[in-house]
Motif scaffolding. Structure first.
Motif, PDB file in Angstrom:
ATOM      1  N   TYR A  24      21.440  22.406  43.649  1.00  0.00           N
ATOM      2  CA  TYR A  24      21.191  23.871  43.222  1.00  0.00           C
ATOM      3  C   TYR A  24      20.882  24.866  43.988  1.00  0.00           C
ATOM      4  CZ  TYR A  24      22.542  21.341  39.248  1.00  0.00           C
ATOM      5  OH  TYR A  24      23.224  20.414  38.215  1.00  0.00           O
ATOM      6  N   ARG A  25      20.609  24.660  45.483  1.00  0.00           N
ATOM      7  CA  ARG A  25      19.802  25.424  46.424  1.00  0.00           C
ATOM      8  C   ARG A  25      20.559  26.794  46.524  1.00  0.00           C
ATOM      9  NH1 ARG A  25      16.147  23.667  49.852  1.00  0.00           N
ATOM     10  NH2 ARG A  25      16.706  21.814  49.627  1.00  0.00           N
ATOM     11  N   ASP A  26      21.858  26.533  46.645  1.00  0.00           N
ATOM     12  CA  ASP A  26      22.623  27.832  46.571  1.00  0.00           C
ATOM     13  C   ASP A  26      22.596  28.911  45.687  1.00  0.00           C
ATOM     14  OD1 ASP A  26      23.607  26.754  49.294  1.00  0.00           O
ATOM     15  OD2 ASP A  26      25.644  26.405  48.287  1.00  0.00           O
ATOM     16  N   LEU A  27      22.070  28.303  44.474  1.00  0.00           N
ATOM     17  CA  LEU A  27      22.040  29.150  43.275  1.00  0.00           C
ATOM     18  C   LEU A  27      20.484  30.081  43.463  1.00  0.00           C
ATOM     19  CD1 LEU A  27      22.718  27.094  40.108  1.00  0.00           C
ATOM     20  CD2 LEU A  27      24.060  28.813  41.210  1.00  0.00           C
ATOM     21  N   PHE A  28      19.615  29.509  44.097  1.00  0.00           N
ATOM     22  CA  PHE A  28      18.306  30.199  44.164  1.00  0.00           C
ATOM     23  C   PHE A  28      18.054  30.659  45.691  1.00  0.00           C
ATOM     24  CE2 PHE A  28      18.177  26.925  40.985  1.00  0.00           C
ATOM     25  CZ  PHE A  28      17.910  27.878  39.695  1.00  0.00           C
ATOM     26  N   HIS A  29      18.742  30.252  46.635  1.00  0.00           N
ATOM     27  CA  HIS A  29      18.454  30.116  48.132  1.00  0.00           C
ATOM     28  C   HIS A  29      18.507  31.734  48.599  1.00  0.00           C
ATOM     29  CE1 HIS A  29      17.417  28.453  51.922  1.00  0.00           C
ATOM     30  NE2 HIS A  29      18.383  29.229  52.539  1.00  0.00           N
ATOM     31  N   ALA A  30      17.364  32.218  49.168  1.00  0.00           N
ATOM     32  CA  ALA A  30      17.489  33.369  50.020  1.00  0.00           C
ATOM     33  C   ALA A  30      17.851  33.239  51.351  1.00  0.00           C
ATOM     34  CB  ALA A  30      16.325  33.885  49.941  1.00  0.00           C
ATOM     35  N   SER A  31      18.603  34.092  51.858  1.00  0.00           N
ATOM     36  CA  SER A  31      18.763  33.669  53.314  1.00  0.00           C
ATOM     37  C   SER A  31      17.438  33.492  53.945  1.00  0.00           C
ATOM     38  CB  SER A  31      19.421  34.961  54.028  1.00  0.00           C
ATOM     39  OG  SER A  31      18.923  36.225  53.651  1.00  0.00           O
ATOM     40  N   ASP A  32      17.583  33.079  55.410  1.00  0.00           N
ATOM     41  CA  ASP A  32      16.155  32.807  55.816  1.00  0.00           C
ATOM     42  C   ASP A  32      15.291  34.212  56.062  1.00  0.00           C
ATOM     43  OD1 ASP A  32      14.291  31.634  57.139  1.00  0.00           O
ATOM     44  OD2 ASP A  32      15.116  31.516  59.196  1.00  0.00           O
TER      45      ASP A  32
ATOM     46  N   GLY B 246       1.057  21.299  44.222  1.00  0.00           N
ATOM     47  CA  GLY B 246       1.690  20.527  45.324  1.00  0.00           C
ATOM     48  C   GLY B 246       3.247  20.526  45.006  1.00  0.00           C
ATOM     49  N   LEU B 247       3.572  21.876  44.519  1.00  0.00           N
ATOM     50  CA  LEU B 247       4.972  22.333  44.385  1.00  0.00           C
ATOM     51  C   LEU B 247       5.506  22.985  45.384  1.00  0.00           C
ATOM     52  CD1 LEU B 247       4.857  22.957  40.636  1.00  0.00           C
ATOM     53  CD2 LEU B 247       5.847  21.108  41.579  1.00  0.00           C
ATOM     54  N   LEU B 248       4.594  23.587  46.309  1.00  0.00           N
ATOM     55  CA  LEU B 248       5.061  24.492  47.327  1.00  0.00           C
ATOM     56  C   LEU B 248       4.341  23.705  48.521  1.00  0.00           C
ATOM     57  CD1 LEU B 248       4.503  27.941  45.942  1.00  0.00           C
ATOM     58  CD2 LEU B 248       6.634  26.840  46.130  1.00  0.00           C
TER      59      LEU B 248
ATOM     60  N   LEU C 135       1.259  30.197  54.635  1.00  0.00           N
ATOM     61  CA  LEU C 135       2.674  31.062  55.231  1.00  0.00           C
ATOM     62  C   LEU C 135       3.806  30.229  54.356  1.00  0.00           C
ATOM     63  CD1 LEU C 135       1.868  31.983  58.879  1.00  0.00           C
ATOM     64  CD2 LEU C 135       1.662  33.418  56.790  1.00  0.00           C
ATOM     65  N   TYR C 136       4.565  30.920  53.755  1.00  0.00           N
ATOM     66  CA  TYR C 136       5.594  30.538  53.111  1.00  0.00           C
ATOM     67  C   TYR C 136       7.012  30.828  53.750  1.00  0.00           C
ATOM     68  CZ  TYR C 136       1.770  29.987  49.517  1.00  0.00           C
ATOM     69  OH  TYR C 136       0.807  29.604  48.977  1.00  0.00           O
TER      70      TYR C 136
ATOM     71  N   LEU D 142      10.400  29.603  48.733  1.00  0.00           N
ATOM     72  CA  LEU D 142      10.927  30.430  47.734  1.00  0.00           C
ATOM     73  C   LEU D 142      11.923  29.827  46.945  1.00  0.00           C
ATOM     74  CD1 LEU D 142      11.255  33.342  46.806  1.00  0.00           C
ATOM     75  CD2 LEU D 142      12.828  33.694  48.618  1.00  0.00           C
ATOM     76  N   TRP D 143      12.727  28.980  47.238  1.00  0.00           N
ATOM     77  CA  TRP D 143      13.743  28.365  46.602  1.00  0.00           C
ATOM     78  C   TRP D 143      13.035  27.399  45.617  1.00  0.00           C
ATOM     79  CZ3 TRP D 143      14.116  22.957  46.102  1.00  0.00           C
ATOM     80  CH2 TRP D 143      15.092  22.372  45.451  1.00  0.00           C
ATOM     81  N   ARG D 144      12.018  26.789  46.061  1.00  0.00           N
ATOM     82  CA  ARG D 144      11.168  25.682  45.317  1.00  0.00           C
ATOM     83  C   ARG D 144      10.517  26.520  44.004  1.00  0.00           C
ATOM     84  NH1 ARG D 144      10.417  20.720  47.174  1.00  0.00           N
ATOM     85  NH2 ARG D 144       8.409  20.233  45.904  1.00  0.00           N
ATOM     86  N   LEU D 145       9.919  27.738  44.295  1.00  0.00           N
ATOM     87  CA  LEU D 145       9.432  28.516  43.362  1.00  0.00           C
ATOM     88  C   LEU D 145      10.517  29.086  42.403  1.00  0.00           C
ATOM     89  CD1 LEU D 145       6.685  29.984  42.302  1.00  0.00           C
ATOM     90  CD2 LEU D 145       7.259  31.698  44.332  1.00  0.00           C
ATOM     91  N   ARG D 146      11.395  29.374  42.786  1.00  0.00           N
ATOM     92  CA  ARG D 146      12.454  29.928  41.850  1.00  0.00           C
ATOM     93  C   ARG D 146      13.204  28.748  41.080  1.00  0.00           C
ATOM     94  NH1 ARG D 146      15.812  33.885  45.999  1.00  0.00           N
ATOM     95  NH2 ARG D 146      14.435  35.668  45.389  1.00  0.00           N
ATOM     96  N   PHE D 147      13.149  27.383  41.504  1.00  0.00           N
ATOM     97  CA  PHE D 147      13.677  26.327  41.014  1.00  0.00           C
ATOM     98  C   PHE D 147      12.550  25.974  39.601  1.00  0.00           C
ATOM     99  CE2 PHE D 147      13.931  21.824  39.905  1.00  0.00           C
ATOM    100  CZ  PHE D 147      15.328  21.751  39.863  1.00  0.00           C
ATOM    101  N   VAL D 148      11.260  25.954  40.089  1.00  0.00           N
ATOM    102  CA  VAL D 148      10.443  25.598  39.266  1.00  0.00           C
ATOM    103  C   VAL D 148      10.252  26.617  38.102  1.00  0.00           C
ATOM    104  CG1 VAL D 148       7.809  25.493  38.761  1.00  0.00           C
ATOM    105  CG2 VAL D 148       8.749  24.472  40.975  1.00  0.00           C
TER     106      VAL D 148
END
Length: 153
Positions: free
Chosen positions: A9-17, A44-46, A58-59, A64-70
């Protein structure tokens, strides 16, 4: 074997770099508070890296993807332990279908129980409001409010 991976599901939440971000920046992009970012980091989620110059976290876009997924998993009602399981298995090749089925089945049972309790609360409140409407002045009294509270304590 059926496997589930949040990476699907990364594409659903993924921001460009987006490069590297500090706490406030990633919080703004994910529409959460900086305290939420710090909490998920402690859990430990990020996986931020430390800036060697000042020790700041520094994130990156993965964080960002993991944060949105959570956040989405949390909205679906999965608790923190379950989200950790999904994410840890997702990075290790996927969560087996039987494990995923168990997670969703458990969540469905909890959801059914919550719905039953909400329906009961709705019915009790409707009944109470109907009783109030039949009162001479249409206003609740202390006794009727106390009865409602006692049914839920």
């Amino acid at each position: 074997m059926l496997a589930f991976s949040p990476l699907i599901y990364r594409d659903l939440f993924h921001a460009s770099d987006v490069g590297t971000m500090k706490v406030n920046e990633i919080a703004n992009l994910a529409d959460v508070s900086p305290d939420t970012v710090r909490f998920y980091n402690r859990e430990g989620l990020l996986r931020p890296r430390k800036d060697p110059r000042n020790g700041y976290n520094l994130y990156n876009s993965e964080d960002l993807w993991r944060l949105r997924f959570v956040r989405v998993a949390n909205k679906l009602g999965f608790n923190l332990r379950e989200v950790k399981v999904i994410l840890s298995h997702g990075t290790e090749g996927g969560l087996a279908g039987s494990d995923l089925k168990e997670l969703f089945t458990d969540r469905l049972c909890r959801l059914d129980q919550e719905l039953k309790e909400l329906k009961r609360l709705r019915d009790d409140m409707k009944t109470t409001v109907q009783v109030w409407r039949q009162m001479p002045d249409g206003a609740p009294n202390g006794h009727s409010v106390q009865e409602l509270i006692e049914r839920w304590s």
